[in-house]
Design a protein around this motif. Structure first.
Motif, PDB file in Angstrom:
ATOM      1  N   THR A  38     -81.638 -67.485 -68.715  1.00  0.00           N
ATOM      2  CA  THR A  38     -82.118 -68.677 -69.406  1.00  0.00           C
ATOM      3  C   THR A  38     -81.921 -68.473 -70.900  1.00  0.00           C
ATOM      4  OG1 THR A  38     -84.387 -67.857 -69.642  1.00  0.00           O
ATOM      5  CG2 THR A  38     -83.860 -69.102 -67.636  1.00  0.00           C
ATOM      6  N   SER A  39     -82.127 -69.548 -71.679  1.00  0.00           N
ATOM      7  CA  SER A  39     -81.974 -69.471 -73.126  1.00  0.00           C
ATOM      8  C   SER A  39     -83.205 -70.022 -73.809  1.00  0.00           C
ATOM      9  CB  SER A  39     -80.745 -70.260 -73.593  1.00  0.00           C
ATOM     10  OG  SER A  39     -80.708 -70.317 -74.995  1.00  0.00           O
ATOM     11  N   LYS A  40     -83.647 -69.330 -74.866  1.00  0.00           N
ATOM     12  CA  LYS A  40     -84.788 -69.775 -75.661  1.00  0.00           C
ATOM     13  C   LYS A  40     -84.358 -70.422 -76.965  1.00  0.00           C
ATOM     14  CE  LYS A  40     -88.157 -68.251 -73.023  1.00  0.00           C
ATOM     15  NZ  LYS A  40     -89.144 -69.128 -72.416  1.00  0.00           N
ATOM     16  N   PHE A  87     -76.354 -73.657 -70.917  1.00  0.00           N
ATOM     17  CA  PHE A  87     -77.795 -73.807 -70.787  1.00  0.00           C
ATOM     18  C   PHE A  87     -78.161 -75.274 -70.991  1.00  0.00           C
ATOM     19  CE2 PHE A  87     -76.871 -69.539 -72.347  1.00  0.00           C
ATOM     20  CZ  PHE A  87     -77.500 -68.766 -71.381  1.00  0.00           C
ATOM     21  N   ASN A  90     -84.508 -75.000 -71.746  1.00  0.00           N
ATOM     22  CA  ASN A  90     -85.029 -73.680 -72.100  1.00  0.00           C
ATOM     23  C   ASN A  90     -85.616 -72.915 -70.924  1.00  0.00           C
ATOM     24  OD1 ASN A  90     -84.370 -73.990 -74.811  1.00  0.00           O
ATOM     25  ND2 ASN A  90     -86.286 -75.052 -75.258  1.00  0.00           N
ATOM     26  N   ALA A 113     -75.183 -62.374 -75.800  1.00  0.00           N
ATOM     27  CA  ALA A 113     -74.583 -63.708 -75.850  1.00  0.00           C
ATOM     28  C   ALA A 113     -74.147 -64.037 -77.271  1.00  0.00           C
ATOM     29  CB  ALA A 113     -75.574 -64.755 -75.347  1.00  0.00           C
ATOM     30  N   ALA A 142     -77.384 -63.693 -79.645  1.00  0.00           N
ATOM     31  CA  ALA A 142     -78.664 -63.425 -78.996  1.00  0.00           C
ATOM     32  C   ALA A 142     -78.752 -61.937 -78.689  1.00  0.00           C
ATOM     33  CB  ALA A 142     -78.802 -64.232 -77.710  1.00  0.00           C
ATOM     34  N   SER A 159     -83.760 -63.714 -70.492  1.00  0.00           N
ATOM     35  CA  SER A 159     -83.809 -64.885 -71.355  1.00  0.00           C
ATOM     36  C   SER A 159     -83.256 -64.546 -72.733  1.00  0.00           C
ATOM     37  CB  SER A 159     -85.252 -65.385 -71.493  1.00  0.00           C
ATOM     38  OG  SER A 159     -85.308 -66.525 -72.315  1.00  0.00           O
ATOM     39  N   PHE A 160     -82.290 -65.333 -73.186  1.00  0.00           N
ATOM     40  CA  PHE A 160     -81.680 -65.147 -74.501  1.00  0.00           C
ATOM     41  C   PHE A 160     -82.399 -65.984 -75.551  1.00  0.00           C
ATOM     42  CE2 PHE A 160     -77.808 -64.480 -71.786  1.00  0.00           C
ATOM     43  CZ  PHE A 160     -77.602 -63.141 -72.121  1.00  0.00           C
ATOM     44  N   THR A 161     -82.512 -65.426 -76.756  1.00  0.00           N
ATOM     45  CA  THR A 161     -82.966 -66.190 -77.915  1.00  0.00           C
ATOM     46  C   THR A 161     -81.897 -66.079 -78.995  1.00  0.00           C
ATOM     47  OG1 THR A 161     -85.298 -65.840 -77.446  1.00  0.00           O
ATOM     48  CG2 THR A 161     -84.725 -66.440 -79.693  1.00  0.00           C
ATOM     49  N   PHE A 162     -81.330 -67.208 -79.371  1.00  0.00           N
ATOM     50  CA  PHE A 162     -80.216 -67.220 -80.320  1.00  0.00           C
ATOM     51  C   PHE A 162     -80.711 -67.304 -81.764  1.00  0.00           C
ATOM     52  CE2 PHE A 162     -76.391 -67.559 -77.770  1.00  0.00           C
ATOM     53  CZ  PHE A 162     -76.905 -67.886 -76.525  1.00  0.00           C
TER      54      PHE A 162
END
Length: 354
Positions: A38-40, A87, A90, A113, A142, A159-162
């Protein structure tokens, strides 16, 4: 329309399993468990600025690298896989465009990522990766996360946070009166030519384990390098939309009026802003009939709008921050001011042009 995602602080979040997340559990076929994430990232831009949250109709596609060794994504070995993930929000887990699977042995796979998505444009990929940008491309990364077969089967999804690696500059222009319009004509070019009274860089180096600019600071040039020969171009904002069209003397000139309007933007290497040195300098070209005028305008960044009592000069790292620059064309000079706008608001600047 170009999109620009607003930055969020880097953090590693592993989504725990709940009833609402059961849909994120991968399908297990022949003992093969698919890699999903997932992505944050809350607000980012595709190749130019992206605004609002990741949602239906506002997707984020990133290139994701997998490795058997933490922090090292060297091609072939130890790289395990690579490809795109899209994605849609979120919380919903995304798969690789071409499905990839965790090792049956339950060994962990480390994932990082990058954005933009063209893997061939990311150079020297190993523990770091380099990307050369052009002013209209949002560059994000990320931090590394990890997963394995057993945790995926239990419903835990990496979970990725960019993070934005660049600084966004938005230029508003206005004439100080009808007479000034008659003096300057149209704006036919805007470019960033100095940063901290030095070179303007066009290459970012990212540490893949952290998703942050590589060791060093923007001021020393170790994370950002390669001086751009002609500075960094600015691109038109048309009807509040970001475009790929550089300000020029043909179809993308800016008509000067007495109303301040957003006219152009550029995504540039960040600086460590300090007092005593002009933070940025723009080269501004105008044309009235056959008369071409070029002005270099230097200015500082401010935390608060000019006009407020005792506005403070911005100091510190501008990475992930956006600044609004207002160019005011007067009878004999161009005046500039700058304020912080969305991404993380940094400040504002007003510059007179005479």
């Amino acid at each position: 329309m170009k999109k620009l995602y607003v930055p969020v602080l880097a953090l590693l979040t592993l989504a725990s399993c709940s009833k609402s997340e059961l849909a994120n559990r991968p399908v297990v076929e022949n003992d093969m468990v698919e890699i999903m994430a997932t992505s944050k990232a809350l607000t980012i831009e595709t190749r130019a600025p992206f605004e609002g949250q990741i949602a239906d109709g506002n997707n984020l596609t990133a290139v994701v690298l997998g490795s058997t060794t933490s922090g090292d994504y060297t091609e072939t070995t130890p790289r395990y896989c690579d490809g795109e993930m899209t994605f849609a929000d979120n919380t919903t887990a995304a798969s690789f465009a071409t499905p990839q699977y965790y090792p049956v042995s339950d060994a962990p796979i480390f994932l990082c990522a990058l954005y933009p998505t063209a893997l061939a444009d990311w150079k020297d990929i190993a523990t770091t990766a380099k990307y050369t940008f052009d002013g209209k491309t949002d560059v994000m990364a990320a931090a590394e996360v990890s997963g394995k077969k057993s945790t995926a089967m239990a419903g835990t999804v990496p979970s990725f946070t960019f993070n934005h690696l660049l600084t966004k500059l938005i230029v508003k222009v206005k004439a100080d009166g009808d007479a000034a319009v008659g003096v300057w004509g149209d704006i036919t070019g805007i470019s960033l030519v100095k940063a901290n009274n030095g070179d303007v860089f066009d290459t970012a180096e990212v540490t893949l384990a952290t998703g942050a600019a590589a060791t060093g600071t923007a001021a020393t040039g170790t994370a950002f390098s390669n001086a751009a020969a002609n500075g960094m171009a600015f691109y038109r904002i048309d009807a509040a939309a970001y475009t790929d069209n550089a300000v020029d003397d043909a179809d993308n000139k800016i008509a000067l009026t007495t109303t301040a309007e957003e006219a152009a933007y550029s995504l540039v290497a960040p600086i460590i802003a300090e007092n005593g040195v002009k933070h940025f300098a723009l080269k501004v070209d105008t044309k009235l009939g056959e008369t071409v005028t070029t002005k270099e305008v230097s200015f500082d960044l401010y935390k608060a709008k000019v006009g407020e009592e005792d506005p403070a000069v911005f100091s510190g790292d501008t990475q992930g921050k956006a600044f609004e620059i207002t160019l005011t064309f007067k009878a004999t000079e161009i005046v500039a001011t700058a304020t912080v706008t969305d991404w993380v608001k940094g400040g504002n600047t007003e510059v007179p042009i005479q």
